[in-house]
Design a protein around this motif. Structure first.
Motif, PDB file in Angstrom:
ATOM      1  N   THR A   2      27.072  43.034  40.513  1.00  0.00           N
ATOM      2  CA  THR A   2      27.370  41.604  40.505  1.00  0.00           C
ATOM      3  C   THR A   2      27.991  41.248  38.986  1.00  0.00           C
ATOM      4  O   THR A   2      28.862  40.422  39.228  1.00  0.00           O
ATOM      5  CB  THR A   2      26.469  40.739  41.141  1.00  0.00           C
ATOM      6  N   GLN A   3      27.582  41.862  38.136  1.00  0.00           N
ATOM      7  CA  GLN A   3      28.099  41.768  36.608  1.00  0.00           C
ATOM      8  C   GLN A   3      29.504  41.795  36.674  1.00  0.00           C
ATOM      9  O   GLN A   3      30.292  41.732  35.658  1.00  0.00           O
ATOM     10  CB  GLN A   3      27.155  42.377  35.739  1.00  0.00           C
ATOM     11  N   ASP A   4      30.140  42.944  37.326  1.00  0.00           N
ATOM     12  CA  ASP A   4      31.345  43.292  37.325  1.00  0.00           C
ATOM     13  C   ASP A   4      32.483  42.570  38.078  1.00  0.00           C
ATOM     14  O   ASP A   4      33.555  42.483  38.312  1.00  0.00           O
ATOM     15  CB  ASP A   4      31.813  44.804  37.864  1.00  0.00           C
ATOM     16  N   PRO A   6      34.067  38.895  39.560  1.00  0.00           N
ATOM     17  CA  PRO A   6      34.491  37.419  38.957  1.00  0.00           C
ATOM     18  C   PRO A   6      33.331  36.379  39.154  1.00  0.00           C
ATOM     19  O   PRO A   6      32.610  36.528  40.047  1.00  0.00           O
ATOM     20  CB  PRO A   6      35.852  37.121  39.776  1.00  0.00           C
ATOM     21  N   SER A   7      33.355  35.385  38.485  1.00  0.00           N
ATOM     22  CA  SER A   7      32.382  34.501  38.292  1.00  0.00           C
ATOM     23  C   SER A   7      31.919  33.951  39.903  1.00  0.00           C
ATOM     24  O   SER A   7      30.726  33.825  40.154  1.00  0.00           O
ATOM     25  CB  SER A   7      32.548  33.347  37.522  1.00  0.00           C
ATOM     26  N   GLY A   8      32.816  33.650  40.511  1.00  0.00           N
ATOM     27  CA  GLY A   8      32.475  32.834  41.942  1.00  0.00           C
ATOM     28  C   GLY A   8      31.959  33.936  42.732  1.00  0.00           C
ATOM     29  O   GLY A   8      31.132  33.980  43.577  1.00  0.00           O
ATOM     30  N   GLY A  10      30.683  36.816  42.049  1.00  0.00           N
ATOM     31  CA  GLY A  10      29.316  37.059  41.507  1.00  0.00           C
ATOM     32  C   GLY A  10      28.249  36.229  41.808  1.00  0.00           C
ATOM     33  O   GLY A  10      27.025  36.537  42.188  1.00  0.00           O
ATOM     34  N   ARG A  11      28.612  34.782  41.838  1.00  0.00           N
ATOM     35  CA  ARG A  11      27.542  33.872  42.120  1.00  0.00           C
ATOM     36  C   ARG A  11      27.087  34.011  43.604  1.00  0.00           C
ATOM     37  O   ARG A  11      26.077  33.847  43.923  1.00  0.00           O
ATOM     38  CB  ARG A  11      27.883  32.593  41.731  1.00  0.00           C
ATOM     39  N   GLU A  14      25.069  37.066  44.116  1.00  0.00           N
ATOM     40  CA  GLU A  14      23.519  36.978  43.763  1.00  0.00           C
ATOM     41  C   GLU A  14      22.794  35.891  44.376  1.00  0.00           C
ATOM     42  O   GLU A  14      21.547  36.278  44.807  1.00  0.00           O
ATOM     43  CB  GLU A  14      23.679  36.319  42.184  1.00  0.00           C
ATOM     44  N   GLY A  56      43.319  34.785  41.369  1.00  0.00           N
ATOM     45  CA  GLY A  56      42.357  35.454  41.051  1.00  0.00           C
ATOM     46  C   GLY A  56      42.221  36.718  41.618  1.00  0.00           C
ATOM     47  O   GLY A  56      41.701  37.784  41.183  1.00  0.00           O
ATOM     48  N   SER A  60      42.279  40.659  40.279  1.00  0.00           N
ATOM     49  CA  SER A  60      41.163  41.355  40.555  1.00  0.00           C
ATOM     50  C   SER A  60      41.885  42.732  41.157  1.00  0.00           C
ATOM     51  O   SER A  60      41.441  43.939  40.650  1.00  0.00           O
ATOM     52  CB  SER A  60      40.401  40.902  41.767  1.00  0.00           C
TER      53      SER A  60
END
Length: 115
Positions: A2-4, A6-8, A10-11, A14, A56, A60
């Protein structure tokens, strides 16, 4: 993993790993469902992102394409192919999104003064 993302995304991964895992499995299944090779699939996904007007997603897929060794000129051509279908403004937008990541991967041609 999940660290790789994009923020949305990834959230979402998680907070809802079961949803993310199902989504990833679907992606794997559709990738294996036909004869397209990895590069062709990546370029098709880039084209779909351009058509969806998703900056986005374009970023990606360009990032992934470059990491997978796709020729930057092939990536750029996808934006040009958008001109007759999506129109010049959308193709220009896609070009700028692509160049955000591809810039510097080719030697610039000298300006001849011609359009």
């Amino acid at each position: 993993m999940t660290q790789d993302l994009p923020s949305g995304a990834g959230r979402l991964a998680e907070r809802h790993p079961e949803v993310w895992n199902a989504f990833a499995q679907l992606g794997d299944a559709v990738a294996r469902s036909g004869p397209l090779d990895d590069t062709t699939r990546r370029l098709v996904k880039l084209a779909l992102a351009i058509g969806a007007r998703s900056e986005g997603a374009v970023h990606s897929h360009v990032r992934r394409a470059l990491a997978e060794g796709v020729d930057p000129e092939a990536i750029r051509q996808v934006a040009l192919l958008a001109i007759p279908t999506l129109g010049l403004p959308q193709a220009v937008a896609a070009t700028t999104w692509i160049e955000d990541l591809v810039s510097g991967t080719r030697q610039e041609m000298p300006d001849t003064g011609e359009p």
